[in-house]
Design an enzyme around this catalytic site. Structure first.
Site, PDB file in Angstrom:
ATOM      1  N   ARG A  80      26.470 -73.973  -5.087  1.00 41.54           N
ATOM      2  CA  ARG A  80      27.709 -74.080  -5.849  1.00 41.54           C
ATOM      3  C   ARG A  80      27.822 -75.495  -6.408  1.00 41.54           C
ATOM      4  O   ARG A  80      27.377 -76.466  -5.799  1.00 41.54           O
ATOM      5  CB  ARG A  80      28.929 -73.797  -4.971  1.00 41.54           C
ATOM      6  CG  ARG A  80      30.216 -73.719  -5.799  1.00 41.54           C
ATOM      7  CD  ARG A  80      31.471 -73.756  -4.966  1.00 41.54           C
ATOM      8  NE  ARG A  80      32.647 -73.735  -5.855  1.00 41.54           N
ATOM      9  CZ  ARG A  80      33.878 -73.995  -5.480  1.00 41.54           C
ATOM     10  NH1 ARG A  80      34.127 -74.318  -4.237  1.00 41.54           N
ATOM     11  NH2 ARG A  80      34.869 -73.951  -6.343  1.00 41.54           N
ATOM     12  N   HIS A  81      28.393 -75.620  -7.585  1.00 44.23           N
ATOM     13  CA  HIS A  81      28.563 -76.923  -8.237  1.00 44.23           C
ATOM     14  C   HIS A  81      29.415 -77.871  -7.386  1.00 44.23           C
ATOM     15  O   HIS A  81      30.082 -77.456  -6.432  1.00 44.23           O
ATOM     16  CB  HIS A  81      29.215 -76.744  -9.610  1.00 44.23           C
ATOM     17  CG  HIS A  81      30.543 -76.057  -9.550  1.00 44.23           C
ATOM     18  ND1 HIS A  81      31.699 -76.678  -9.140  1.00 44.23           N
ATOM     19  CD2 HIS A  81      30.899 -74.775  -9.835  1.00 44.23           C
ATOM     20  CE1 HIS A  81      32.706 -75.841  -9.183  1.00 44.23           C
ATOM     21  NE2 HIS A  81      32.249 -74.654  -9.591  1.00 44.23           N
ATOM     22  N   HIS A 126      28.281 -70.905  -9.248  1.00 41.97           N
ATOM     23  CA  HIS A 126      29.662 -70.998  -8.782  1.00 41.97           C
ATOM     24  C   HIS A 126      29.751 -70.474  -7.348  1.00 41.97           C
ATOM     25  O   HIS A 126      28.748 -70.015  -6.784  1.00 41.97           O
ATOM     26  CB  HIS A 126      30.561 -70.212  -9.721  1.00 41.97           C
ATOM     27  CG  HIS A 126      30.362 -70.581 -11.165  1.00 41.97           C
ATOM     28  ND1 HIS A 126      31.164 -71.499 -11.812  1.00 41.97           N
ATOM     29  CD2 HIS A 126      29.428 -70.180 -12.066  1.00 41.97           C
ATOM     30  CE1 HIS A 126      30.745 -71.643 -13.069  1.00 41.97           C
ATOM     31  NE2 HIS A 126      29.697 -70.854 -13.248  1.00 41.97           N
TER      32      HIS A 126
END
Length: 624
Positions: free
Chosen positions: A365-366, A551
Site C-alpha cells: 500500500r502507498h 492501495h
C-alpha cells in the site's frame, strides 16, 4: 417540554420512587435537565449514578439525536465467571491470533437467554425487578454444575448445554420474559431452543481443526459461578463497525470529529462514498456527533465494547473437587498444542534462501497521503489566492509536480506527505538490506502510488535502471472515491517531466479510459484479476520480486487471484481493507513444484508509528 409531558414524567418518577428509593431522576431534574433526556441518560449509563448520567448529558449536549425518542435495546445473558471464564478468554485470544477474527470475537463468552428487545427509558428499572423475581424463582433448582458438550461444524464451534440443566435455564428466560412484559410492558422472546455458548462462528473452513484443538484445552468442568446479566446497546448502530480511538485528534475542519484515546466510533462500511481514502465517516459513542476522522488513529474494537451492563443476578458456585489437577493437566495440554515459535515460520536465513529460488509478488500500500493528515481541504491550506503552492506545515511535500491541467486536480489525486515519502524510503532500505532482488515494478496511476514506487526504488538504487509500469487496472475501487468521476491522473508525459522513470512502452491490462466511476464490486474484482494476469505475463518466470504498489484494497484484490481464492464477501472486504496501514504489505511466492502461489511472511518488518498533533507556539505566550 409540554405541560402534559412534564406531568407524565412526574408520574413515572413518583412510581419509581416507590419501588426503588431514592430516585436517580430527581437530582438530574434539579440540575435543569429535561425529564426525557435525563431518563435517556440514565438508560444509556445503566442507571448507576447521577454523576455518570450527568457526565453523559454534558458530553452529548451537541448530539443531534438527543431529543429523539429512540430507546435502547436490551438482552439477558447467562455469563460464566471464575476459572472457566479465564479459560474461555484465553481461547478467545488464541483463536484470534492463530485463525483471525470471526463473528464470536465481537462479544464476550455467554449463553443467550432472550432476543434483543426494546424498553422505554422510563420503564428500564422495572426490568431490574423482573430479573430479580425470575432469579429468585429458579434459584433453588439452578444446577450446581452445568455440563457443556463441545459441538463442531464447518461454520460453528461451541458448547451445548444438556437438556436437564437447559430446562432450568430456559425457565429463567421464560420467567424473565413474563415479568418484563407485566412490569415494563416489553415484548421479550425467550430462547427455548438448544442453549449454547458460542466459541467461534463464521470462520474459514480450513481453521476448523485448529479451533477444535484449542477448544478441547478449555476443560469446561472448572469452577464457575454463573451470572444472569442484563445488557443494553444503541439500536441505531447494530450493523455498524465499532472502532476504538488510539490517539487524540483535534479537528482541522468543522465536519471532522474530535477524538480522545479510548473513544468508540460507529462506522457503517456501506456509507463511506463521501470519505477520502484514509478517512471514514463515523458517529462518536461518547458525544453522539457525526463527522470525518482519520482511520489510522483507530483500531477495530468489539461490538460489545460499547454495550452497557445494567444489573446482574448471581447463582451458586459450582465446585469441582479435581479442579486443581484438571487445571494443571489442561494447562499442559494447552501448551502442547501450541507449536514452538520456530516452527511457525522459517528462520531469516531459510526465508532468504527460499525467496531467492522463487518468483514472488510483493503488494504494497502507498505511503501516508497528505489529505489523510490535513483533511479534505488540504489544497486550500497550501494554495495562495493566485494558485501558487506554499508549504504551511513540514508534513506537506516540499513541492508539487507540474500538471498541464489545474492544480485542483490534486484534490482527488493527492500526493504523499513528507512522512509518506519517509515511509516509502524506509521500506526500500529494508528491502535492500534483505538481499532480495526486485525484478519489476508496477504502480497504480494514483500519484501517491507512483511516488511510493519511486522512493522504494531510489532506496534500492534502482530508480535509473528499473522503470515503473503504470497499471490503471489496480487503481482503488472507484465506488470509494469521493469524486463522482474518475480522478484526472497525471499523464505519462507529465510523470516523465517530473523525473518519474515510467515505462512508456508498457501496455496495461486496463486503460485509464476504461475506469468507470462508481463501478460495482464485481467489476472492481474482475479488473484486478485481469490486471494481475497481465502483470505476471509481462514478467519472465525468473527469480526476483515483482513489486506492485497500490492501495489498501490491493492487498486483498491483487493477491486472492494468485492464491486461487474467490472474492471475499463485500462486508468482510470493506472491514478488512479499511484497517490496512500505510506501507502495509502482502507477499506471495510461486511454488513451481506444486503449481500454485502461497502467501508467506513479507521480507521486511512492519512499520508502526504514532501520531504527532499540530502545535502552535503562540499558545505558549502569556497574555498581558
Amino acid at each position: 417540554m409540554a405541560a402534559g409531558e412534564t406531568q407524565l414524567y412526574a408520574k413515572v418518577s413518583n412510581k419509581l420512587k416507590g419501588r426503588s428509593p431514592p430516585s436517580l431522576l430527581d437530582p438530574l431534574l434539579a440540575m435543569g435537565f429535561p425529564a426525557h433526556t435525563a431518563l435517556k441518560a440514565l438508560a444509556a449509563t445503566g442507571r448507576k449514578t447521577v454523576d455518570e448520567a450527568s457526565a453523559w448529558l454534558h458530553a452529548h449536549r451537541h448530539d443531534p439525536s438527543l431529543d429523539d425518542p429512540i430507546p435502547q435495546e436490551y438482552t439477558l445473558f447467562l455469563c460464566p465467571t471464575g476459572p472457566l471464564l479465564e479459560r474461555l478468554e484465553e481461547f478467545w485470544r488464541d483463536s484470534r491470533r492463530q485463525c483471525a477474527r470471526n463473528r464470536a470475537h465481537e462479544v464476550f463468552p455467554h449463553v443467550t437467554l432472550c432476543d434483543f428487545f426494546t424498553c422505554e427509558d422510563q420503564k428500564v428499572e422495572f426490568l431490574y425487578e423482573a430479573l430479580k423475581k425470575a432469579g429468585d424463582r429458579v434459584l433453588g433448582s439452578f444446577p450446581a454444575v452445568i455440563p457443556l458438550a463441545l459441538h463442531s461444524s464447518v461454520s460453528y464451534l461451541g458448547f451445548f448445554i444438556d437438556n436437564g440443566p437447559a430446562e432450568v435455564i430456559q425457565k429463567l428466560a421464560v420467567e424473565f420474559a413474563t415479568e418484563a412484559s407485566a412490569l415494563a410492558d416489553c415484548t421479550v422472546k425467550p430462547c427455548t431452543k438448544q442453549l449454547h455458548l458460542t466459541l467461534a462462528h463464521r470462520f474459514y473452513p480450513h481453521h476448523q481443526r485448529t479451533l477444535e484443538q484449542l477448544a478441547r484445552a478449555i476443560q469446561p468442568g472448572h469452577d464457575c459461578q454463573w451470572t444472569a446479566a442484563l445488557y443494553s446497546r444503541d439500536m441505531r448502530f447494530v450493523h455498524y463497525q465499532t472502532l476504538r480511538t488510539l490517539f487524540q485528534y483535534q479537528p482541522q475542519n468543522e465536519d471532522e470529529l474530535a477524538l480522545s484515546p479510548g473513544d468508540h466510533v460507529f462506522v457503517d462500511p456501506t456509507q463511506q462514498a463521501g470519505a477520502s481514502e484514509g478517512w471514514v465517516i463515523g458517529t462518536s459513542a461518547r458525544t453522539g456527533c457525526r463527522g470525518f476522522l482519520p482511520e489510522n488513529y483507530t483500531e477495530r474494537a468489539r461490538e460489545a465494547d460499547t454495550w452497557v451492563k445494567h444489573r446482574t443476578y448471581t447463582f451458586n458456585l459450582a465446585i469441582d473437587l479435581n479442579s486443581r489437577k484438571d487445571g494443571e493437566a489442561s494447562g499442559s495440554r494447552n501448551r502442547d498444542c501450541q507449536p514452538p515459535s520456530v516452527s511457525r515460520s522459517l528462520s531469516s536465513v531459510q526465508a532468504l534462501q527460499a525467496a531467492i529460488l522463487r518468483r514472488s509478488v510483493l503488494v504494497v500500500r502507498h505511503g501516508e497521503r497528505v489529505d489523510q493528515i490535513f483533511g479534505k481541504s488540504w489544497l486550500q491550506q497550501c494554495c495562495t489566492p493566485d494558485g501558487r503552492y506554499h508549504r504551511p506545515d513540514l508534513n506537506f511535500p516540499q513541492s508539487l509536480p507540474q500538471r498541464s491541467s489545474s492544480i485542483k486536480d490534486f484534490e482527488n489525486d493527492p500526493p504523499l506527505s513528507s512522512c509518506g515519502i519517509f515511509q516509502a524510503r524506509l521500506a526500500g532500505d529494508a528491502l535492500r538490506d534483505s538481499g532480495l532482488r526486485v525484478a519489476a515494478a508496477f504502480a497504480s496511476p494514483a500519484l501517491r502510488c507512483v511516488q511510493t514506487a519511486r522512493h522504494i526504488l531510489e532506496a534500492l538504487k534502482l530508480e535509473m535502471t528499473l522503470k515503473i509500469r503504470v497499471e490503471p487496472g489496480i487503481f482503488e475501487w472507484t465506488k470509494w472515491e469521493a469524486s463522482k468521476t474518475t480522478p484526472a491522473f497525471m499523464t505519462l508525459e507529465e510523470l516523465r517531466d517530473a523525473n518519474f522513470n515510467v515505462d512508456a512502452d508498457y501496455r496495461p491490462a486496463v486503460p485509464r479510459s476504461s475506469l468507470l466511476p462508481a463501478e460495482s464490486y464485481e467489476e472492481y474484482v474482475d479488473r484486478c484479476t485481469l490486471s494481475m494476469g497481465r502483470i505476471l505475463a509481462a514478467c519472465p518466470p525468473e527469480a526476483g520480486i515483482i513489486l506492485v504498489v497500490g492501495h489498501g484494497s490491493s492487498l486483498d484484490s491483487c493477491t486472492r487471484p494468485l492464491l486461487g481464492l474467490p472474492p471475499r464477501e463485500y462486508g468482510d472486504f470493506a472491514q478488512l481493507v479499511r484497517k490496512i496501514p500505510s506501507l502495509g504489505m502482502c507477499f506471495c511466492e510461486e511454488n513451481q513444484e506444486q503449481g500454485r502461489w502461497e502467501l508467506v511472511n513479507p521480507p521486511v518488518k512492519t512499520l508502526t508509528h504514532g501520531a504527532n498533533s499540530a502545535f502552535n507556539w503562540r499558545n505558549w505566550i502569556s497574555a498581558h
